[in-house]
Design a protein around this motif. Structure first.
Motif, short mmCIF file in Angstrom:
data_model
loop_
_atom_site.label_atom_id
_atom_site.label_comp_id
_atom_site.label_asym_id
_atom_site.label_seq_id
_atom_site.Cartn_x
_atom_site.Cartn_y
_atom_site.Cartn_z
N TYR A 44 0.84 -1.20 0.00
CA TYR A 44 0.00 0.00 0.00
C TYR A 44 0.88 1.25 0.00
CZ TYR A 44 -4.58 -2.19 0.52
OH TYR A 44 -5.74 -2.88 0.30
N ARG A 45 1.96 1.19 0.75
CA ARG A 45 2.89 2.33 0.77
C ARG A 45 3.47 2.55 -0.61
NH1 ARG A 45 8.69 3.07 3.18
NH2 ARG A 45 8.72 5.33 3.26
N MET A 46 3.86 1.47 -1.27
CA MET A 46 4.41 1.59 -2.62
C MET A 46 3.40 2.21 -3.57
SD MET A 46 5.78 -1.38 -5.21
CE MET A 46 7.34 -1.68 -4.42
N VAL A 54 -0.41 2.15 7.16
CA VAL A 54 -0.38 2.23 8.63
C VAL A 54 -1.49 1.38 9.24
CG1 VAL A 54 -0.67 3.80 10.61
CG2 VAL A 54 0.81 4.46 8.70
N GLU A 55 -2.65 1.34 8.61
CA GLU A 55 -3.73 0.47 9.09
C GLU A 55 -3.28 -0.98 9.10
OE1 GLU A 55 -7.12 1.13 6.59
OE2 GLU A 55 -7.42 3.18 7.30
N CYS A 56 -2.58 -1.39 8.06
CA CYS A 56 -2.07 -2.78 7.99
C CYS A 56 -1.06 -3.03 9.11
CB CYS A 56 -1.44 -3.05 6.64
SG CYS A 56 -2.60 -3.15 5.27
N TYR A 57 -0.14 -2.09 9.30
CA TYR A 57 0.86 -2.27 10.34
C TYR A 57 0.20 -2.32 11.72
CZ TYR A 57 3.87 -0.70 6.49
OH TYR A 57 4.50 -0.56 5.29
N ASP A 58 -0.79 -1.47 11.93
CA ASP A 58 -1.50 -1.48 13.22
C ASP A 58 -2.19 -2.83 13.46
OD1 ASP A 58 -0.74 1.07 13.98
OD2 ASP A 58 -2.56 2.03 13.24
N GLN A 59 -2.81 -3.37 12.42
CA GLN A 59 -3.48 -4.67 12.57
C GLN A 59 -2.44 -5.77 12.83
OE1 GLN A 59 -6.87 -5.38 12.77
NE2 GLN A 59 -6.00 -7.29 13.52
N ASN A 73 8.31 -0.56 9.84
CA ASN A 73 7.62 -0.02 8.67
C ASN A 73 6.62 1.06 9.04
OD1 ASN A 73 8.83 -1.48 6.48
ND2 ASN A 73 7.79 -3.29 7.21
N LYS A 74 5.94 0.88 10.15
CA LYS A 74 5.01 1.92 10.60
C LYS A 74 5.78 3.21 10.90
CE LYS A 74 1.57 3.17 14.04
NZ LYS A 74 0.80 2.77 15.22
N GLY A 75 6.89 3.09 11.63
CA GLY A 75 7.68 4.26 11.96
C GLY A 75 8.20 4.97 10.72
N GLU A 76 8.70 4.19 9.78
CA GLU A 76 9.22 4.75 8.53
C GLU A 76 8.11 5.47 7.75
OE1 GLU A 76 12.39 3.06 5.50
OE2 GLU A 76 10.47 1.99 5.33
N THR A 77 6.94 4.87 7.69
CA THR A 77 5.82 5.47 6.97
C THR A 77 5.35 6.74 7.65
OG1 THR A 77 5.14 3.29 6.18
CG2 THR A 77 3.51 5.03 6.03
N LEU A 78 5.22 6.70 8.97
CA LEU A 78 4.80 7.90 9.70
C LEU A 78 5.81 9.03 9.53
CD1 LEU A 78 3.47 6.30 13.01
CD2 LEU A 78 2.11 7.47 11.26
N LEU A 79 7.07 8.72 9.59
CA LEU A 79 8.12 9.74 9.50
C LEU A 79 8.28 10.27 8.08
CD1 LEU A 79 10.45 11.29 10.86
CD2 LEU A 79 11.92 9.36 10.28
N LEU A 80 8.47 9.37 7.13
CA LEU A 80 8.83 9.80 5.78
C LEU A 80 7.64 10.18 4.91
CD1 LEU A 80 11.60 7.16 5.04
CD2 LEU A 80 11.88 9.51 5.87
N ASP A 81 6.55 9.46 5.03
CA ASP A 81 5.42 9.69 4.13
C ASP A 81 4.39 10.64 4.73
OD1 ASP A 81 6.63 7.86 2.42
OD2 ASP A 81 5.43 6.20 3.17
N LEU A 82 4.14 10.49 6.00
CA LEU A 82 3.08 11.29 6.64
C LEU A 82 3.63 12.46 7.47
CD1 LEU A 82 0.77 8.34 7.68
CD2 LEU A 82 0.49 9.89 5.74
N GLU A 83 4.97 12.50 7.62
CA GLU A 83 5.65 13.55 8.36
C GLU A 83 5.06 13.75 9.75
OE1 GLU A 83 5.78 16.97 5.77
OE2 GLU A 83 6.95 15.88 4.28
#
Length: 87
Positions: A44-46, A54-59, A73-83
């Protein structure tokens, strides 16, 4: 599981849509598989859908608390994609 392997093959080929479809089929048969859920999040990130990722990582983390790949992966997505540095 064949659906998981198909998802992994699509993942490796960079086919996010194909991987997601295969991973969804796999999760219908084995819904608590945190590895598959985490890989699906990466796809989904790709695809440019970081919130779905993030929903997938949370589940995955609900299914297997402390799952290292989901945490990373959640941390990377929150930091890099969602700031969202605070999260």
């Amino acid at each position: 599981m064949r659906w998981t392997q198909l998802g992994n093959d699509c993942f490796d080929a960079g086919d996010a849509a194909g991987a997601i479809e295969a991973y969804q089929a796999s999760l219908r048969l084995e819904p608590g598989n945190a590895d598959v859920r985490t890989d699906m999040g990466s796809m989904y990130r790709m695809k440019g859908e970081p919130l779905r990722a993030v929903e997938c990582y949370d589940q995955a983390l609900k299914d297997v608390p402390g799952h290292k790949n989901a945490i990373f992966n959640k941390g990377e997505t929150l930091l890099l994609d969602l700031e969202k540095l605070a999260e």
